[in-house]
Enzyme design. Sequence first.
Site, PDB file in Angstrom:
ATOM      1  N   ASP A 121       2.294   6.603  10.968  1.00  0.00           N
ATOM      2  CA  ASP A 121       2.849   6.797  12.309  1.00  0.00           C
ATOM      3  C   ASP A 121       4.200   6.133  12.583  1.00  0.00           C
ATOM      4  O   ASP A 121       4.651   6.098  13.731  1.00  0.00           O
ATOM      5  CB  ASP A 121       1.814   6.425  13.384  1.00  0.00           C
ATOM      6  CG  ASP A 121       1.249   5.032  13.212  1.00  0.00           C
ATOM      7  OD1 ASP A 121       1.661   4.332  12.270  1.00  0.00           O
ATOM      8  OD2 ASP A 121       0.396   4.640  14.031  1.00  0.00           O
TER       9      ASP A 121
ATOM     10  N   SER B 166       5.666  -5.008  10.059  1.00  0.00           N
ATOM     11  CA  SER B 166       6.185  -3.640  10.057  1.00  0.00           C
ATOM     12  C   SER B 166       7.703  -3.645   9.947  1.00  0.00           C
ATOM     13  O   SER B 166       8.351  -4.670  10.104  1.00  0.00           O
ATOM     14  CB  SER B 166       5.757  -2.933  11.336  1.00  0.00           C
ATOM     15  OG  SER B 166       4.363  -3.026  11.498  1.00  0.00           O
ATOM     16  N   SER B 167       8.261  -2.477   9.720  1.00  0.00           N
ATOM     17  CA  SER B 167       9.706  -2.325   9.619  1.00  0.00           C
ATOM     18  C   SER B 167      10.276  -1.998  11.002  1.00  0.00           C
ATOM     19  O   SER B 167       9.533  -1.839  11.982  1.00  0.00           O
ATOM     20  CB  SER B 167      10.028  -1.199   8.643  1.00  0.00           C
ATOM     21  OG  SER B 167       9.693   0.033   9.236  1.00  0.00           O
TER      22      SER B 167
ATOM     23  N   ARG C 243      12.485   8.262   4.792  1.00  0.00           N
ATOM     24  CA  ARG C 243      11.201   8.551   4.127  1.00  0.00           C
ATOM     25  C   ARG C 243      10.898  10.029   4.314  1.00  0.00           C
ATOM     26  O   ARG C 243       9.932  10.397   4.994  1.00  0.00           O
ATOM     27  CB  ARG C 243      10.074   7.737   4.761  1.00  0.00           C
ATOM     28  CG  ARG C 243      10.376   6.266   4.896  1.00  0.00           C
ATOM     29  CD  ARG C 243       9.271   5.571   5.666  1.00  0.00           C
ATOM     30  NE  ARG C 243       9.592   4.162   5.886  1.00  0.00           N
ATOM     31  CZ  ARG C 243       8.954   3.375   6.724  1.00  0.00           C
ATOM     32  NH1 ARG C 243       7.939   3.864   7.444  1.00  0.00           N
ATOM     33  NH2 ARG C 243       9.290   2.121   6.869  1.00  0.00           N
TER      34      ARG C 243
ATOM     35  N   ASP D 111      -5.493   1.640  13.434  1.00  0.00           N
ATOM     36  CA  ASP D 111      -5.718   1.448  12.006  1.00  0.00           C
ATOM     37  C   ASP D 111      -7.195   1.585  11.645  1.00  0.00           C
ATOM     38  O   ASP D 111      -7.536   1.906  10.508  1.00  0.00           O
ATOM     39  CB  ASP D 111      -5.251   0.043  11.565  1.00  0.00           C
ATOM     40  CG  ASP D 111      -3.782  -0.200  11.858  1.00  0.00           C
ATOM     41  OD1 ASP D 111      -3.129   0.714  12.393  1.00  0.00           O
ATOM     42  OD2 ASP D 111      -3.305  -1.296  11.567  1.00  0.00           O
TER      43      ASP D 111
ATOM     44  N   CYS E 118       0.334   2.624  17.338  1.00  0.00           N
ATOM     45  CA  CYS E 118      -0.639   1.776  16.624  1.00  0.00           C
ATOM     46  C   CYS E 118      -1.562   1.030  17.578  1.00  0.00           C
ATOM     47  O   CYS E 118      -2.733   0.826  17.279  1.00  0.00           O
ATOM     48  CB  CYS E 118       0.058   0.697  15.803  1.00  0.00           C
ATOM     49  SG  CYS E 118       1.495   1.212  14.905  1.00  0.00           S
TER      50      CYS E 118
ATOM     51  N   ASP F 229      -7.202   3.483   5.725  1.00  0.00           N
ATOM     52  CA  ASP F 229      -6.976   3.057   7.102  1.00  0.00           C
ATOM     53  C   ASP F 229      -6.849   4.318   7.949  1.00  0.00           C
ATOM     54  O   ASP F 229      -6.244   5.312   7.517  1.00  0.00           O
ATOM     55  CB  ASP F 229      -5.674   2.246   7.217  1.00  0.00           C
ATOM     56  CG  ASP F 229      -5.870   0.770   6.867  1.00  0.00           C
ATOM     57  OD1 ASP F 229      -6.944   0.420   6.346  1.00  0.00           O
ATOM     58  OD2 ASP F 229      -4.939  -0.021   7.114  1.00  0.00           O
TER      59      ASP F 229
ATOM     60  N   HIS G 251       0.362   3.446   6.696  1.00  0.00           N
ATOM     61  CA  HIS G 251       0.247   4.060   8.019  1.00  0.00           C
ATOM     62  C   HIS G 251       1.359   5.090   8.245  1.00  0.00           C
ATOM     63  O   HIS G 251       2.532   4.793   8.132  1.00  0.00           O
ATOM     64  CB  HIS G 251       0.246   3.013   9.133  1.00  0.00           C
ATOM     65  CG  HIS G 251      -0.832   1.990   8.913  1.00  0.00           C
ATOM     66  ND1 HIS G 251      -0.738   0.709   9.359  1.00  0.00           N
ATOM     67  CD2 HIS G 251      -2.017   2.075   8.265  1.00  0.00           C
ATOM     68  CE1 HIS G 251      -1.829   0.031   8.998  1.00  0.00           C
ATOM     69  NE2 HIS G 251      -2.615   0.850   8.334  1.00  0.00           N
TER      70      HIS G 251
HETATM   71  N1  ARG Z   1       4.386   1.075   7.764  1.00  0.00           N
HETATM   72  C1  ARG Z   1       5.081   1.153   9.015  1.00  0.00           C
HETATM   73  C2  ARG Z   1       6.460   0.559   8.899  1.00  0.00           C
HETATM   74  O1  ARG Z   1       6.587  -0.618   8.703  1.00  0.00           O
HETATM   75  C3  ARG Z   1       4.341   0.502  10.132  1.00  0.00           C
HETATM   76  C4  ARG Z   1       3.203   1.316  10.596  1.00  0.00           C
HETATM   77  C5  ARG Z   1       2.419   0.614  11.623  1.00  0.00           C
HETATM   78  N2  ARG Z   1       1.371   1.483  12.040  1.00  0.00           N
HETATM   79  C6  ARG Z   1       0.171   1.100  12.378  1.00  0.00           C
HETATM   80  N3  ARG Z   1      -0.698   2.035  12.738  1.00  0.00           N
HETATM   81  N4  ARG Z   1      -0.219  -0.151  12.346  1.00  0.00           N
HETATM   82  O2  ARG Z   1       7.422   1.255   9.004  1.00  0.00           O
END
Ligand code: ARG
Length: 370
Positions: A250, A301-302, A267, A109, A354, A199, A248
């Site tokens: 990734d 996160s998800s 998405r 990040d 991450c 980020d 983010h």
């Molecule tokens: N936004 C993403 C999700 O919840 C999590 C991404 C986490 N990535 C990171 N580099 N911290 O699906």
Amino acid sequence: MTQDTIVSSWNDFDPLRHVIVGRADHCCVPPSEPAVDDKVPVDSKMKGMWGPRPLETVEAANEQLDGFAKLLESRGIRVDRPTPIQWNQAVSTPDFRTFSMFGCMPPRDVLLTVGNEILSAAMSFRCRYFEYLAYWPLMNQYFREDPNFRWEQAPRPRLTDESYRPNYGMGKHAMTIEERLEKVAAKEFVTTEVEPMFDAADVMRMGKDLFVQHGLTTNRTAMEWMQRHFPNHRVHAVNFPGDPYPIHIDATFVPLRPGLCINNPHRKMPEEQRKIFAKNDWEIVDAAMPAHDNPPPLCYSSTWLSMNCLVLDHKTVCVEASEVHQMEQMDKLGMEVIPVPLRDAYAFGGGIHCCTADVYREGTCEDYFP
Ligand code: ARG
């Protein structure tokens, strides 16, 4: 590249030789602040709580992060670790105060490696303002070891209240998921455009092209800044209207090798933005479904951290060990899969990709989208 070159990486798939792996020590759930509040789902147990994370969860996360570091080392990859500071401290600048910091688990990040440069991001969370300090000893060391290393810091944002839309999604303005999706489609996020904020994990590096997700953590002004900062690159704004909390890239859009990406099926990249991939014969495949119905406790996160993988070279990929569907898909896509247990670290800010940041990958700056 000369023998002294320590830092060089142009993408997320060329053979990895040197990487940073985060640590969970002293990590905190940060107190309320505009950008963070918008990220914590309304029904989350984390609403309203803050402070150091339970010690047993820190130890469990560290055990898995240490294990991952060892595994990478056993494959001949040099691994460095950040130096955690006591994150449970109030911080203030002339523009804001907050009662605790966050941690140094997801280096991805903070640190954006582009060629022989590592750029510390201009992060929009006040609690993450000083996170770069955990990487300072490594940056200083690379600076001394590598005469070509560009140690860079993006303009430090001021993060006054002007940087955030007032009451965005908070208190009586709380939004349903549908309302959120409408805002995302309208590209109306908690952050404003008064200064560049980004980020590093919102940037997907593909040689000459940088694909940057416009969302909660990265604004358009930052993309303009990046384009001027990297004049030999092409900066593309991308956005994923199906994500109610776009932060983010990734766990949304992940390259596996030249010509192949996986995209989160919830998405999808809009047709208009896919054109550049289609035109250059890149295949975009829907990622496999996550193996879990819910993220672990106290996680931001998800469940889509399932697709948050670390590519070691064009044929080898690390996937979280419980993500059976994602592993199976990688296998079908012709990748050798290395299962890595890391789920205990998820709550600390992310998954396999991450928790790392590139220092050195073989290869040069290619033009994949001429
Ligand atoms: N936004 C993403 C999700 O919840 C999590 C991404 C986490 N990535 C990171 N580099 N911290 O699906």
